[in-house]
Design an enzyme around this catalytic site. Sequence first.
Site, short mmCIF file in Angstrom:
data_model
loop_
_atom_site.label_atom_id
_atom_site.label_comp_id
_atom_site.label_asym_id
_atom_site.label_seq_id
_atom_site.Cartn_x
_atom_site.Cartn_y
_atom_site.Cartn_z
N PRO A 282 0.85 -1.19 0.00
CA PRO A 282 0.00 0.00 0.00
C PRO A 282 0.88 1.24 0.00
O PRO A 282 1.75 1.39 0.87
CB PRO A 282 -0.80 -0.13 1.30
CG PRO A 282 0.01 -1.03 2.17
CD PRO A 282 0.79 -1.93 1.28
N MET A 283 0.66 2.13 -0.96
CA MET A 283 1.50 3.33 -1.08
C MET A 283 0.60 4.54 -1.33
O MET A 283 -0.11 4.59 -2.34
CB MET A 283 2.52 3.16 -2.20
CG MET A 283 3.58 2.10 -1.91
SD MET A 283 4.73 1.81 -3.27
CE MET A 283 3.73 0.75 -4.35
N CYS B 243 3.39 3.20 8.98
CA CYS B 243 3.59 4.49 8.33
C CYS B 243 4.12 5.51 9.33
O CYS B 243 3.55 5.69 10.41
CB CYS B 243 2.29 4.98 7.72
SG CYS B 243 2.44 6.56 6.85
N LYS C 190 0.46 -4.81 9.13
CA LYS C 190 1.74 -4.42 8.53
C LYS C 190 2.47 -3.53 9.52
O LYS C 190 1.92 -2.53 9.98
CB LYS C 190 1.55 -3.69 7.21
CG LYS C 190 2.85 -3.38 6.47
CD LYS C 190 2.57 -2.79 5.09
CE LYS C 190 3.87 -2.67 4.29
NZ LYS C 190 4.76 -1.62 4.78
N HIS D 233 7.98 -4.67 7.60
CA HIS D 233 8.94 -3.81 6.91
C HIS D 233 10.22 -3.87 7.74
O HIS D 233 10.23 -3.43 8.89
CB HIS D 233 8.40 -2.38 6.82
CG HIS D 233 9.27 -1.46 6.01
ND1 HIS D 233 8.75 -0.40 5.32
CD2 HIS D 233 10.60 -1.45 5.76
CE1 HIS D 233 9.74 0.24 4.70
NE2 HIS D 233 10.87 -0.38 4.97
N GLY E 259 13.02 -2.60 0.58
CA GLY E 259 14.23 -2.71 -0.24
C GLY E 259 14.24 -3.84 -1.25
O GLY E 259 15.29 -4.14 -1.84
N GLY F 119 7.34 -2.76 -2.91
CA GLY F 119 6.77 -1.42 -2.94
C GLY F 119 7.14 -0.64 -4.17
O GLY F 119 6.63 -0.87 -5.25
N ARG F 120 8.10 0.27 -4.04
CA ARG F 120 8.39 1.22 -5.11
C ARG F 120 8.82 0.56 -6.41
O ARG F 120 8.50 1.04 -7.50
CB ARG F 120 9.46 2.21 -4.65
CG ARG F 120 8.93 3.26 -3.68
CD ARG F 120 10.05 4.03 -3.03
NE ARG F 120 10.77 3.22 -2.06
CZ ARG F 120 11.93 3.56 -1.51
NH1 ARG F 120 12.49 4.70 -1.84
NH2 ARG F 120 12.50 2.78 -0.61
#
Length: 334
Positions: free
Chosen positions: A16-17, A99, A138, A170, A212, A233-234
């Site tokens: 989720p971003m 977050c 998370k 994470h 990462g 993620g990214r």
Amino acid sequence: MPSDALRSAARLSVAPMMEWTDRHCRVFHRQLSREALLYTEMVTAPALVRGGALHLLDHDAAEHPLALQLGGSDPEELAEAARLGEEAGYDEINLNCGCPSDRVQSGTFGAVLMRDPALVARGVAAMRRAVSVPVTVKCRIGVDDQEPAEVLPAFLEAVAEAGATRLIVHARKAWLQGLSPKENRDIPPLDYELVMEMKRRFPELHLSINGGITSLEQARGFLEAGLDGVMVGRAAYHQPWDVLAGADAEIYGADRAPVAPEEAARGMLDYIDAHVASGGKVHQVTRHMLGLFAGRPGARIWRRVLSENATKPGMDSGLVLRALDEMTAARAAA
């Protein structure tokens, strides 16, 4: 979705971003993988329960398997938000305990909840009583001056006893003071070994690792090492074809060749036109497609055509075809 199927889907998931994994992004990602588990942007429980912002739950049937990530700390409010999420058709409800943004801290949810596992456990238990779909969490490995090797196992034990069926970790601390949310994604060192140790210590828990991870090869390595899932993620956003197109075969064993990026782009045409017909704008969809050809010939032209034109009046799915044509012509001329 049956719980076994959802656990299988969680072998690979897209994180989720905020500002990124909206419903248009998720429909696009689904062009590349039928199997990977997708997550919404974080939706706050107060927005749903107090604000009545049920439009935040809108999604397309094509997005499943799909999890709703909630932000909040009040157990009763989380339970009601989870119930609304289940009614809206989500396959899983996930609680954000990772977050690090200032806005999240001021609302007493996100990574700050790592300091209060008992409160998180009450929230998870309340959500479990309210819904029949899985409730997951998370989290980070710790925050600020906490010692991760001490706080993470206590946190996992508390939320698991409360009924969380899966946890995504994470593998970085979150520094709530002194680092921006962006810096919190890069500066705190990764501790993959601690997450592996948690899997050995809690073998019955379904544990996914996040942080990462940039390739399917890396994801496979974690799965082969014994973890149950990998969240990307990214990299999944900026290089979606590299991360997602081969996932169905390589992660899930599906007898399915990766979809070509051109085919994935064409798969969005009807969706774009339906979005425009309902009053939406082309750029709301195409902004998520800019990385489709990352690292491939013509990628710059693809990005330029979409970026420079998607906000112009009268645009529709024809812009995607134009970008494909210009990219193809440039390749032929090279």
